[in-house]
Design a protein around this motif. Sequence first.
Motif, short mmCIF file in Angstrom:
data_model
loop_
_atom_site.label_atom_id
_atom_site.label_comp_id
_atom_site.label_asym_id
_atom_site.label_seq_id
_atom_site.Cartn_x
_atom_site.Cartn_y
_atom_site.Cartn_z
N LEU A 297 0.81 -1.21 0.00
CA LEU A 297 0.00 0.00 0.00
C LEU A 297 0.84 1.26 0.00
O LEU A 297 0.33 2.36 -0.10
CB LEU A 297 -0.87 -0.02 1.25
CG LEU A 297 -1.79 -1.20 1.29
CD1 LEU A 297 -2.34 -1.40 2.67
CD2 LEU A 297 -2.91 -1.00 0.30
N LEU A 298 2.17 1.10 0.14
CA LEU A 298 2.99 2.29 0.30
C LEU A 298 3.15 3.10 -0.96
O LEU A 298 3.60 4.24 -0.90
CB LEU A 298 4.37 1.89 0.82
CG LEU A 298 4.34 1.37 2.25
CD1 LEU A 298 5.72 0.98 2.69
CD2 LEU A 298 3.74 2.40 3.16
N GLY B 46 3.09 -1.67 7.31
CA GLY B 46 4.25 -1.79 8.17
C GLY B 46 4.38 -0.66 9.17
O GLY B 46 5.44 -0.48 9.79
N LEU B 47 3.30 0.13 9.35
CA LEU B 47 3.34 1.30 10.22
C LEU B 47 2.62 1.02 11.54
O LEU B 47 1.84 0.08 11.67
CB LEU B 47 2.67 2.50 9.53
CG LEU B 47 3.30 2.93 8.20
CD1 LEU B 47 2.45 4.01 7.56
CD2 LEU B 47 4.73 3.43 8.42
N GLU B 48 2.87 1.88 12.52
CA GLU B 48 2.13 1.83 13.78
C GLU B 48 0.70 2.30 13.52
O GLU B 48 0.42 2.95 12.51
CB GLU B 48 2.81 2.72 14.83
CG GLU B 48 4.26 2.36 15.13
CD GLU B 48 4.39 1.02 15.83
OE1 GLU B 48 3.36 0.49 16.32
OE2 GLU B 48 5.51 0.48 15.89
N PRO B 49 -0.24 2.01 14.42
CA PRO B 49 -1.63 2.42 14.22
C PRO B 49 -1.81 3.92 14.00
O PRO B 49 -2.74 4.35 13.32
CB PRO B 49 -2.32 1.97 15.53
CG PRO B 49 -1.51 0.80 15.98
CD PRO B 49 -0.09 1.15 15.63
N ASN B 50 -0.91 4.74 14.55
CA ASN B 50 -1.01 6.19 14.37
C ASN B 50 -0.32 6.69 13.10
O ASN B 50 -0.22 7.90 12.87
CB ASN B 50 -0.45 6.92 15.59
CG ASN B 50 1.05 6.69 15.78
OD1 ASN B 50 1.67 5.92 15.03
ND2 ASN B 50 1.62 7.33 16.78
N GLY B 51 0.18 5.78 12.28
CA GLY B 51 0.78 6.16 11.01
C GLY B 51 2.26 6.46 11.05
O GLY B 51 2.83 6.92 10.05
N THR B 52 2.91 6.19 12.16
CA THR B 52 4.35 6.43 12.25
C THR B 52 5.11 5.12 12.02
O THR B 52 4.55 4.03 12.11
CB THR B 52 4.72 7.00 13.63
OG1 THR B 52 4.33 6.07 14.65
CG2 THR B 52 4.02 8.33 13.87
N ALA B 53 6.41 5.26 11.75
CA ALA B 53 7.24 4.08 11.49
C ALA B 53 7.61 3.39 12.79
O ALA B 53 7.74 4.04 13.84
CB ALA B 53 8.50 4.49 10.74
N LEU C 109 9.68 1.56 3.79
CA LEU C 109 10.30 1.69 5.11
C LEU C 109 11.80 1.43 4.96
O LEU C 109 12.20 0.37 4.45
CB LEU C 109 9.69 0.69 6.10
CG LEU C 109 8.28 1.02 6.59
CD1 LEU C 109 7.69 -0.18 7.33
CD2 LEU C 109 8.30 2.25 7.49
N ALA C 110 12.60 2.37 5.41
CA ALA C 110 14.05 2.24 5.31
C ALA C 110 14.63 1.97 6.69
O ALA C 110 14.19 2.56 7.68
CB ALA C 110 14.67 3.52 4.72
N LYS D 282 9.66 -3.91 3.89
CA LYS D 282 9.00 -3.14 2.84
C LYS D 282 9.97 -2.08 2.34
O LYS D 282 9.89 -0.90 2.70
CB LYS D 282 7.72 -2.49 3.39
CG LYS D 282 6.72 -3.53 3.89
CD LYS D 282 5.39 -2.91 4.27
CE LYS D 282 4.45 -3.99 4.77
NZ LYS D 282 4.08 -4.95 3.72
N PRO D 283 10.92 -2.48 1.50
CA PRO D 283 11.96 -1.56 1.03
C PRO D 283 11.38 -0.40 0.23
O PRO D 283 10.30 -0.51 -0.36
CB PRO D 283 12.85 -2.46 0.17
CG PRO D 283 11.95 -3.56 -0.27
CD PRO D 283 11.02 -3.81 0.89
#
Length: 274
Positions: free
Chosen positions: A42-43, A163-170, A207-208, A214-215
Amino acid sequence: MSPGDEHDGYGGSGQTRTRLPEGNTGDVHGGTRRPARGSRSLLTGVGVVVLLVAAIAFANRGGGDPAGSSPSSGTPGKAGSTAPTGTRPVTGTDGTVPTGYAHDEQGAQSAAANYATALGSTDMYQKGPREALIRAVYAPAVVDNLLKRLDDSYSPALMASAGLEPNGTAPSGLTFVARTVPIGTKVTDYSGDEATVEVWYVNLTGLAGEGSTKPVTSAWFTSTQNLSWTAQGWRLTSTDEHEGPTPVNGDNRASVAEEIAEAVEQYGGFTYAR
């Protein structure tokens, strides 16, 4: 951010469509983020909304010239190889989004390029920043309904799949990358207070960091943006997009995740002008 569902009918300005991430139900279409596509999942989505938005790293072009001043070099209306051409794009900002575009075709193109960049940022994944961003780039008549649809779309389930936290952060130790880089703009229709502008751009998402599953990958799109001149200047009323044109991949070695994370943190974005 590939074609997704459709987001229809907002306010009195006609149909508004904005890119929503995969996992939505009903007719929704994102303008700056897109449905899953291979390893991007989805990224690669949300745009124009899609986009899919971390603060927007806009660096104002130097100088305090008013929007109507001439550029220091280049010929207005003609592409320049080393610098933007035409009218100065901004006289101020609305939050992190540049504002103050000229009431002409060049101003509409500058607005479209910067709005595509904003809607392709990490802010779209967090409720507060997302609302501020949408209110800064969309016509007031379409904002409230659009925000309701977006809030439903950016669910904890979607964040988890990205691959994110529920609040949208990495997650800790990872850097969430969502950056849109316009390559060029083109006006396809203009009538003084209404404009249709196409923005060709490359989108980076992923996500880096060490252990990322999820590269960060790149994808090419063209966004068609309908804009109206309002009391706040040029504002979006609807957006749509399609894939490409996509260049052939070069022979560059793919960088390791740490290099990508460092680059995103060290290299700021731009305010774009036509």
